[in-house]
Design a protein around this motif. Structure first.
Motif, PDB file in Angstrom:
ATOM      1  N   GLY A  70      -3.352   8.742   6.156  1.00 20.75           N
ATOM      2  CA  GLY A  70      -2.983   7.907   5.012  1.00 20.75           C
ATOM      3  C   GLY A  70      -3.242   6.437   5.226  1.00 20.75           C
ATOM      4  N   GLY A  71      -2.990   5.949   6.440  1.00 20.48           N
ATOM      5  CA  GLY A  71      -3.065   4.513   6.686  1.00 20.48           C
ATOM      6  C   GLY A  71      -4.406   4.000   7.128  1.00 20.48           C
ATOM      7  N   ALA A  72      -5.448   4.821   7.045  1.00 19.71           N
ATOM      8  CA  ALA A  72      -6.754   4.426   7.575  1.00 19.71           C
ATOM      9  C   ALA A  72      -7.524   3.508   6.640  1.00 19.71           C
ATOM     10  CB  ALA A  72      -7.586   5.676   7.864  1.00 19.71           C
ATOM     11  N   ASN A  73      -6.967   3.181   5.471  1.00 17.13           N
ATOM     12  CA  ASN A  73      -7.630   2.301   4.511  1.00 17.13           C
ATOM     13  C   ASN A  73      -6.936   0.945   4.498  1.00 17.13           C
ATOM     14  OD1 ASN A  73      -7.658   5.265   3.346  1.00 17.13           O
ATOM     15  ND2 ASN A  73      -9.541   4.249   2.709  1.00 17.13           N
ATOM     16  N   VAL A  74      -7.686  -0.104   4.847  1.00 16.39           N
ATOM     17  CA  VAL A  74      -7.107  -1.442   4.968  1.00 16.39           C
ATOM     18  C   VAL A  74      -8.035  -2.453   4.300  1.00 16.39           C
ATOM     19  CG1 VAL A  74      -6.311  -3.221   6.589  1.00 16.39           C
ATOM     20  CG2 VAL A  74      -6.069  -0.803   7.184  1.00 16.39           C
ATOM     21  N   PRO A  75      -7.516  -3.313   3.395  1.00 13.25           N
ATOM     22  CA  PRO A  75      -8.357  -4.371   2.842  1.00 13.25           C
ATOM     23  C   PRO A  75      -8.969  -5.210   3.959  1.00 13.25           C
ATOM     24  CG  PRO A  75      -6.315  -4.206   1.612  1.00 13.25           C
ATOM     25  CD  PRO A  75      -6.172  -3.301   2.802  1.00 13.25           C
ATOM     26  N   SER A  76     -10.191  -5.667   3.764  1.00 22.35           N
ATOM     27  CA  SER A  76     -10.980  -6.269   4.849  1.00 22.35           C
ATOM     28  C   SER A  76     -10.371  -7.537   5.423  1.00 22.35           C
ATOM     29  CB  SER A  76     -12.394  -6.564   4.352  1.00 22.35           C
ATOM     30  OG  SER A  76     -12.364  -7.454   3.243  1.00 22.35           O
ATOM     31  N   ASP A  77      -9.515  -8.239   4.660  1.00 22.98           N
ATOM     32  CA  ASP A  77      -8.977  -9.502   5.154  1.00 22.98           C
ATOM     33  C   ASP A  77      -7.622  -9.364   5.849  1.00 22.98           C
ATOM     34  OD1 ASP A  77      -7.689  -8.834   2.792  1.00 22.98           O
ATOM     35  OD2 ASP A  77      -7.501 -10.904   2.085  1.00 22.98           O
ATOM     36  N   ASP A 114      -0.667   3.542  12.593  1.00 22.31           N
ATOM     37  CA  ASP A 114      -1.488   3.992  13.718  1.00 22.31           C
ATOM     38  C   ASP A 114      -2.932   4.322  13.339  1.00 22.31           C
ATOM     39  OD1 ASP A 114       0.696   3.764  15.479  1.00 22.31           O
ATOM     40  OD2 ASP A 114       1.368   5.796  15.037  1.00 22.31           O
ATOM     41  N   PRO A 115      -3.168   5.103  12.261  1.00 21.83           N
ATOM     42  CA  PRO A 115      -4.556   5.445  11.928  1.00 21.83           C
ATOM     43  C   PRO A 115      -5.444   4.238  11.654  1.00 21.83           C
ATOM     44  CG  PRO A 115      -3.041   6.860  10.735  1.00 21.83           C
ATOM     45  CD  PRO A 115      -2.215   5.790  11.374  1.00 21.83           C
ATOM     46  N   ALA A 116      -4.844   3.124  11.221  1.00 29.04           N
ATOM     47  CA  ALA A 116      -5.645   1.924  10.971  1.00 29.04           C
ATOM     48  C   ALA A 116      -6.271   1.411  12.261  1.00 29.04           C
ATOM     49  CB  ALA A 116      -4.778   0.836  10.335  1.00 29.04           C
ATOM     50  N   LEU A 117      -5.536   1.508  13.363  1.00 35.17           N
ATOM     51  CA  LEU A 117      -6.104   1.095  14.641  1.00 35.17           C
ATOM     52  C   LEU A 117      -7.154   2.078  15.130  1.00 35.17           C
ATOM     53  CD1 LEU A 117      -3.355  -0.585  14.563  1.00 35.17           C
ATOM     54  CD2 LEU A 117      -3.654  -0.722  17.021  1.00 35.17           C
ATOM     55  N   VAL A 118      -6.882   3.368  14.936  1.00 34.20           N
ATOM     56  CA  VAL A 118      -7.857   4.389  15.322  1.00 34.20           C
ATOM     57  C   VAL A 118      -9.154   4.202  14.535  1.00 34.20           C
ATOM     58  CG1 VAL A 118      -8.332   6.862  15.361  1.00 34.20           C
ATOM     59  CG2 VAL A 118      -6.063   6.029  15.978  1.00 34.20           C
ATOM     60  N   ALA A 119      -9.041   3.773  13.281  1.00 33.39           N
ATOM     61  CA  ALA A 119     -10.222   3.545  12.450  1.00 33.39           C
ATOM     62  C   ALA A 119     -11.011   2.315  12.879  1.00 33.39           C
ATOM     63  CB  ALA A 119      -9.804   3.406  10.988  1.00 33.39           C
ATOM     64  N   GLY A 120     -10.454   1.505  13.776  1.00 33.65           N
ATOM     65  CA  GLY A 120     -11.196   0.383  14.346  1.00 33.65           C
ATOM     66  C   GLY A 120     -10.885  -0.971  13.767  1.00 33.65           C
ATOM     67  N   PHE A 121      -9.851  -1.085  12.936  1.00 37.92           N
ATOM     68  CA  PHE A 121      -9.513  -2.385  12.375  1.00 37.92           C
ATOM     69  C   PHE A 121      -8.900  -3.291  13.434  1.00 37.92           C
ATOM     70  CE2 PHE A 121      -9.613   0.318   8.610  1.00 37.92           C
ATOM     71  CZ  PHE A 121     -10.332  -0.474   7.721  1.00 37.92           C
ATOM     72  N   ASP A 122      -9.313  -4.558  13.427  1.00 39.14           N
ATOM     73  CA  ASP A 122      -8.806  -5.551  14.380  1.00 39.14           C
ATOM     74  C   ASP A 122      -7.556  -6.190  13.780  1.00 39.14           C
ATOM     75  OD1 ASP A 122      -8.422  -7.425  16.367  1.00 39.14           O
ATOM     76  OD2 ASP A 122     -10.007  -8.773  15.652  1.00 39.14           O
ATOM     77  N   TYR A 131       0.847  -1.194   0.000  1.00 42.97           N
ATOM     78  CA  TYR A 131       0.000   0.000   0.000  1.00 42.97           C
ATOM     79  C   TYR A 131       0.883   1.245   0.000  1.00 42.97           C
ATOM     80  CZ  TYR A 131      -3.228   3.545   1.928  1.00 42.97           C
ATOM     81  OH  TYR A 131      -3.958   4.679   2.153  1.00 42.97           O
ATOM     82  N   ILE A 132       0.746   2.078  -1.033  1.00 44.71           N
ATOM     83  CA  ILE A 132       1.417   3.374  -1.080  1.00 44.71           C
ATOM     84  C   ILE A 132       0.373   4.432  -0.759  1.00 44.71           C
ATOM     85  CG2 ILE A 132       2.845   4.950  -2.422  1.00 44.71           C
ATOM     86  CD1 ILE A 132       4.044   2.143  -2.113  1.00 44.71           C
ATOM     87  N   SER A 133       0.543   5.108   0.376  1.00 45.57           N
ATOM     88  CA  SER A 133      -0.423   6.127   0.779  1.00 45.57           C
ATOM     89  C   SER A 133       0.094   7.510   0.408  1.00 45.57           C
ATOM     90  CB  SER A 133      -0.685   6.051   2.288  1.00 45.57           C
ATOM     91  OG  SER A 133       0.396   6.612   3.008  1.00 45.57           O
TER      92      SER A 133
END
Length: 345
Positions: free
Chosen positions: A226-233, A300-308, A216-218
């Protein structure tokens, strides 16, 4: 197993990326370039609506996302002064003293690029010595862009096509000397180029993935989302970014750092242990480090966004973060070794 980075190819790639201005939000040209390069290696890409590139590079099970950011700090036209100079505001964590006397490129809405430089209002030691020595560089008070054009008024500037909100990018001034990489924006184009090396290695079979891996290039890391977008799997998230050198840091330009904590959160302990094991297996010269109080990564933003997910970060020791930065090719090679080992474990 020891994984070796192709130094010549890496440096050529880095120089190409540095030559493309990409202040946060100004992502189109670099994104188009990277998509073309990644797809030329045989990997499919998708782009985010806001800007960003995700590539599935193969492997099966336990998906890992590895990210580096292509955006940089920079400036934007804030006001056009009556004398034809330009007041700017910062984009991301840029300080005026890091941009003073630097050449810049103003990107107009039409696509025209106009050059200039950042100078003080009172810039001559022969005329205003006291003001120059005593005043702190400040975009709001005394630091402006002076255009390389014959302009004497705000109307003259606007006739060139410059308007409020145009991006102003600092020339990187890249050089490679005795193993040292010196440039603005080592953060984080030096690590985007490392990810490109990983893609080459996956393509030629020298790196065989033990799990599913996304790259992922943000383009919004410098302003925090930038890092708040994560594929669901995705299960694990690895940021590859610079490790800042300072008085109480263990980071070194010739080593790769495994991040234990930044200004936001501790990183996942299990991933830290796995990365250190990858360092031992690969022979990478690594150190653990903590970065406070002003540092964070795209993980960090991925965790703030709620991803497990679990999250971690690694990167080469780098001097003068957000200024004229410096690292060493050994730190880059050690980062690559550790990362390549990790995706094969």
């Amino acid at each position: 197993m020891s994984f070796e980075l192709n130094e010549k190819r890496y440096l050529e790639e880095l120089e190409k990326e540095l030559a493309i201005d990409s202040v946060t939000g100004q992502y189109h040209e670099l994104q188009d370039y990277l998509v073309k390069e990644i797809e030329a290696l045989g990997f499919k890409t998708s782009t985010l609506h806001k800007g960003g590139i995700i590539a599935d590079i193969g492997g099966e099970g336990n998906p890992l996302l590895i990210t580096a950011h292509g955006d940089t700090i920079g400036m934007m036209v804030r006001h056009i002064n009556d004398d034809g100079t330009i007041k700017v505001c910062k984009v991301g964590g840029l300080y005026a003293y890091h941009s003073e006397r630097e050449n810049v490129r103003v990107h107009t809405r039409s696509g025209k690029v106009i050059t200039g430089c950042v100078q003080r209002k009172n810039a001559s030691v022969h005329v205003t010595e006291n003001e120059l020595n005593e005043e702190v560089a400040d975009f709001d008070k005394n630091s402006f862009v002076v255009l390389d054009e014959d302009v004497k008024s705000a109307d003259d500037v606007r006739k060139l096509g410059i308007e409020i909100g145009d991006y102003v990018a600092i020339e990187p001034r890249y050089t490679f000397s005795n193993g040292y990489i010196k440039s603005h924006f080592v953060d984080d184009k030096a690590l985007v180029a490392v990810l490109m090396e990983l893609l080459h290695a996956v393509k030629d079979g020298s790196v065989k993935l033990s799990r599913k891996v996304y790259i992922y290039i943000s383009f919004y890391e410098e302003i925090g989302h930038g890092g708040a977008n994560v594929p669901s799997d995705v299960k694990d998230y690895l940021a590859v970014d610079i490790a800042c050198i300072g008085p109480e840091q263990t980071s070194s330009e010739r080593k790769v750092s495994v991040f234990c904590k930044d200004s936001r959160f501790p990183y996942n302990l299990d991933m830290i242990r796995e990365l250190e094991e990858a360092g031992r297996k690969s022979g990478a010269d690594y150190v653990p480090d903590i970065f406070t109080p002003h540092y964070g990564t795209d993980a960090d933003p991925a965790l703030v966004a709620g991803f497990d997910i679990r999250h971690a970060a690694i990167g080469p020791g780098t001097r003068a973060s957000h200024g004229y930065e410096r690292t060493h090719i050994d730190g880059i090679k050690n980062t690559y070794k550790l990362m390549a080992e990790y995706v094969t474990m």
